[in-house]
Design an enzyme around this catalytic site. Structure first.
Site, PDB file in Angstrom:
ATOM      1  N   HIS A  16       0.833  -1.149   0.010  1.00 53.71           N
ATOM      2  CA  HIS A  16       0.179   0.011  -0.119  1.00 53.71           C
ATOM      3  C   HIS A  16       0.782   1.373   0.009  1.00 53.71           C
ATOM      4  O   HIS A  16       1.379   1.693   0.912  1.00 53.71           O
ATOM      5  CB  HIS A  16      -0.801  -0.268   1.051  1.00 53.71           C
ATOM      6  CG  HIS A  16      -1.945   1.115   1.185  1.00 53.71           C
ATOM      7  ND1 HIS A  16      -3.242   0.879   1.768  1.00 53.71           N
ATOM      8  CD2 HIS A  16      -1.939   2.290   0.851  1.00 53.71           C
ATOM      9  CE1 HIS A  16      -3.803   1.919   1.663  1.00 53.71           C
ATOM     10  NE2 HIS A  16      -3.242   2.846   1.211  1.00 53.71           N
ATOM     11  N   HIS A  18       1.082   5.352  -1.660  1.00 54.59           N
ATOM     12  CA  HIS A  18       0.527   6.399  -2.744  1.00 54.59           C
ATOM     13  C   HIS A  18       1.863   7.197  -3.384  1.00 54.59           C
ATOM     14  O   HIS A  18       2.608   7.839  -2.672  1.00 54.59           O
ATOM     15  CB  HIS A  18      -0.163   7.493  -2.193  1.00 54.59           C
ATOM     16  CG  HIS A  18      -1.359   6.690  -1.408  1.00 54.59           C
ATOM     17  ND1 HIS A  18      -2.618   6.638  -2.010  1.00 54.59           N
ATOM     18  CD2 HIS A  18      -1.360   6.238  -0.237  1.00 54.59           C
ATOM     19  CE1 HIS A  18      -3.507   6.220  -1.034  1.00 54.59           C
ATOM     20  NE2 HIS A  18      -2.751   5.834  -0.184  1.00 54.59           N
ATOM     21  N   ARG A  20       1.701   9.350  -6.034  1.00 54.39           N
ATOM     22  CA  ARG A  20       1.355  10.345  -6.435  1.00 54.39           C
ATOM     23  C   ARG A  20       1.838  10.443  -8.070  1.00 54.39           C
ATOM     24  O   ARG A  20       1.874   9.405  -8.807  1.00 54.39           O
ATOM     25  CB  ARG A  20       1.868  11.610  -5.783  1.00 54.39           C
ATOM     26  CG  ARG A  20       1.879  11.349  -4.177  1.00 54.39           C
ATOM     27  CD  ARG A  20       0.222  11.334  -3.695  1.00 54.39           C
ATOM     28  NE  ARG A  20       0.267  11.568  -2.484  1.00 54.39           N
ATOM     29  CZ  ARG A  20      -0.949  11.085  -1.884  1.00 54.39           C
ATOM     30  NH1 ARG A  20      -1.885  10.587  -2.244  1.00 54.39           N
ATOM     31  NH2 ARG A  20      -1.026  11.390  -0.364  1.00 54.39           N
ATOM     32  N   ASN A  43      -5.472   6.616  -6.218  1.00 59.68           N
ATOM     33  CA  ASN A  43      -6.379   7.974  -6.212  1.00 59.68           C
ATOM     34  C   ASN A  43      -5.613   9.266  -6.435  1.00 59.68           C
ATOM     35  O   ASN A  43      -5.501   9.930  -5.666  1.00 59.68           O
ATOM     36  CB  ASN A  43      -6.892   7.973  -4.811  1.00 59.68           C
ATOM     37  CG  ASN A  43      -5.699   8.030  -3.766  1.00 59.68           C
ATOM     38  OD1 ASN A  43      -4.515   7.444  -3.898  1.00 59.68           O
ATOM     39  ND2 ASN A  43      -5.863   8.657  -2.350  1.00 59.68           N
ATOM     40  N   LYS A  97      -9.481  -1.048  -5.786  1.00 58.85           N
ATOM     41  CA  LYS A  97      -9.376  -0.384  -4.507  1.00 58.85           C
ATOM     42  C   LYS A  97     -10.727   0.572  -4.224  1.00 58.85           C
ATOM     43  O   LYS A  97     -11.308   1.085  -5.243  1.00 58.85           O
ATOM     44  CB  LYS A  97      -8.217   0.673  -4.246  1.00 58.85           C
ATOM     45  CG  LYS A  97      -8.210   1.470  -3.360  1.00 58.85           C
ATOM     46  CD  LYS A  97      -7.505   0.689  -2.102  1.00 58.85           C
ATOM     47  CE  LYS A  97      -7.629   1.408  -0.894  1.00 58.85           C
ATOM     48  NZ  LYS A  97      -6.756   2.253  -0.614  1.00 58.85           N
ATOM     49  N   HIS A 136     -10.811   0.787   1.915  1.00 63.37           N
ATOM     50  CA  HIS A 136     -10.569   1.445   3.191  1.00 63.37           C
ATOM     51  C   HIS A 136     -11.743   1.425   3.760  1.00 63.37           C
ATOM     52  O   HIS A 136     -13.064   2.019   3.506  1.00 63.37           O
ATOM     53  CB  HIS A 136     -10.175   2.764   2.587  1.00 63.37           C
ATOM     54  CG  HIS A 136     -10.137   3.988   3.464  1.00 63.37           C
ATOM     55  ND1 HIS A 136      -8.919   4.497   3.634  1.00 63.37           N
ATOM     56  CD2 HIS A 136     -10.938   4.469   4.643  1.00 63.37           C
ATOM     57  CE1 HIS A 136      -8.973   5.698   4.662  1.00 63.37           C
ATOM     58  NE2 HIS A 136     -10.246   5.401   5.171  1.00 63.37           N
ATOM     59  N   ASP A 252       1.067   2.354   3.715  1.00 61.42           N
ATOM     60  CA  ASP A 252       0.396   3.700   3.492  1.00 61.42           C
ATOM     61  C   ASP A 252       1.115   4.801   3.196  1.00 61.42           C
ATOM     62  O   ASP A 252       0.913   5.775   4.161  1.00 61.42           O
ATOM     63  CB  ASP A 252      -0.969   3.699   4.303  1.00 61.42           C
ATOM     64  CG  ASP A 252      -1.891   4.753   3.833  1.00 61.42           C
ATOM     65  OD1 ASP A 252      -2.011   4.993   2.459  1.00 61.42           O
ATOM     66  OD2 ASP A 252      -2.971   4.869   4.525  1.00 61.42           O
TER      67      ASP A 252
HETATM   68  O1  DOR Z   1      -4.318   9.319   5.415  1.00 63.24           O
HETATM   69  C1  DOR Z   1      -4.666   8.697   4.244  1.00 63.24           C
HETATM   70  N1  DOR Z   1      -4.076   9.332   3.127  1.00 63.24           N
HETATM   71  N2  DOR Z   1      -5.420   7.874   4.216  1.00 63.24           N
HETATM   72  C2  DOR Z   1      -5.952   7.242   2.964  1.00 63.24           C
HETATM   73  O2  DOR Z   1      -6.656   6.597   2.772  1.00 63.24           O
HETATM   74  C3  DOR Z   1      -5.520   8.119   1.554  1.00 63.24           C
HETATM   75  C4  DOR Z   1      -3.924   9.001   1.955  1.00 63.24           C
HETATM   76  C5  DOR Z   1      -3.767   9.731   0.885  1.00 63.24           C
HETATM   77  O3  DOR Z   1      -4.177   9.388  -0.386  1.00 63.24           O
HETATM   78  O4  DOR Z   1      -3.381  10.794   1.020  1.00 63.24           O
HETATM   79 ZN    ZN Z   2      -3.674   4.853   1.400  1.00 65.75          ZN
END
Ligand code: DOR
Ligand code: ZN
Length: 327
Positions: A16, A18, A20, A43, A97, A136, A252
């Protein structure tokens, strides 16, 4: 002075992250190279929600680093159809997701948890295509009262919806992402083997006291994330779940530009790159006497659940210093 040591393990797996886009992607990608493979959340804007989006995002990542092999996720949105899933599967996508609207940063799904049942026919396709449903699990608004649920209660409030999904789709591979409460840990332990959960470094090393003051105001935006960090009892329950084969590492890592973290309403998400997250996990493992589970937790159980080849035994071992945790 704490004694430093090291441990040798097979390449870790991030279930997991991100990554970006654009400059942010360029900034955070190098720290993800430490992992043997990285599951990248979609996302971004616009969300990765169809096969064209998958191609575009994959190309953007690979352009920055041709050696990097991302495991992309398709975001479930209110517009996802059986055809969307089929095309994504043909494009090599294994993970769908779900981020409920209003619950977290850049959710953009258009689906709230109480709505999820309406999407069961599409979710049935996820199962049929042997994909993974990664969720989530937080309920932001009480459907009965229309009132916002306090951050600290949202994960527990989501459990009935999770339960319903698990029962409706026996044998579908389901992940409960970034579990943060003792209640959810207990719940997950009682589910069948097709259900697993990821654990971050921050939910097992910090608590709500690191984020919120006595008046409930955010005192350190860098520790503000969804789901929020919980109480000490939750931290210990989540950390102790390392020892259970249903739980594996999903850091995460969710960086945001400084201006988005420092404003009045800070964006949720913790920058948790591998070089901080892995020693943190190791240190907590050590505190709890669970070091023997470290390699299984960070390197082996994730690939097994994702049906990937485990990292090779010899060539790609990594060394991690046990260093003082410094967030
Ligand atoms: O804290 C978080 N940030 N939880 C998430 O599920 C998304 C993530 C984000 O994309 O910044
Ligand atoms: Zn996340």
């Amino acid at each position: 002075m704490k004694k430093l040591g090291f441990i040798i393990i097979r390449k870790p797996f991030s279930a997991h992250t991100h990554l970006r886009q654009g400059k942010e992607l360029a900034d955070v990608l190098p720290s993800s190279n430490i992992y043997g493979a990285v599951v990248c959340m979609g996302n971004i804007q616009p969300p990765v929600s169809d096969f064209q989006g998958v191609r575009k995002y994959r190309a953007e990542i690979i352009r920055q680093n041709p050696q990097f092999l991302p495991i992309l996720t398709l975001m479930l949105t209110k517009d996802t159809t059986a055809e969307t899933l089929k095309r994504a599967r043909e494009e090599g996508i294994r993970v769908v997701k779900f981020m409920p609207d209003a619950a977290t940063t850049n959710a953009l799904s258009g689906i709230t948890l109480p709505d999820l049942e309406k999407f069961y026919p599409v979710i049935g396709e996820i199962k049929r295509l042997n994909m993974i449903f990664s969720g989530h699990w937080e309920l932001a608004v009480d459907p009965k009262t229309g009132k916002e649920i306090p951050y600290s209660e949202r994960e527990e409030a989501a459990l009935p919806y999770f339960d319903k999904l698990v029962k409706a789709f026996p044998n579908m591979n389901i992940i409960f992402e970034h579990v943060s409460t003792a209640a959810a840990v207990e719940f997950i332990k009682a589910t069948p083997a097709n259900v697993a959960a990821t654990i971050t470094a921050h939910h097992i090393s910090k608590t709500h006291k690191d984020v919120f003051g006595a008046d409930g105001k955010i005192i350190d935006p860098h520790y503000f994330c969804y789901p929020v960090l919980k109480k000490e009892g939750d931290r210990l329950a989540v950390a102790s779940a390392y020892a259970n084969p249903k739980f594996f590492f999903g850091p995460d890592d969710a960086p945001h530009p400084k201006e988005r973290k420092m404003g009045d309403k800070p964006a949720g998400g913790i920058f948790s790159p591998a070089f901080i997250a892995l020693p943190t996990v190791l240190e907590v493992c050590e505190e709890l006497g669970l070091v023997e589970h470290f390699e299984r937790f960070v390197s082996l159980r994730g690939p097994t659940f994702y049906d990937l080849q485990p990292p090779p035994e010899k060539e790609s071992r990594s060394r991690y210093c046990r260093q003082r945790r410094q967030y």
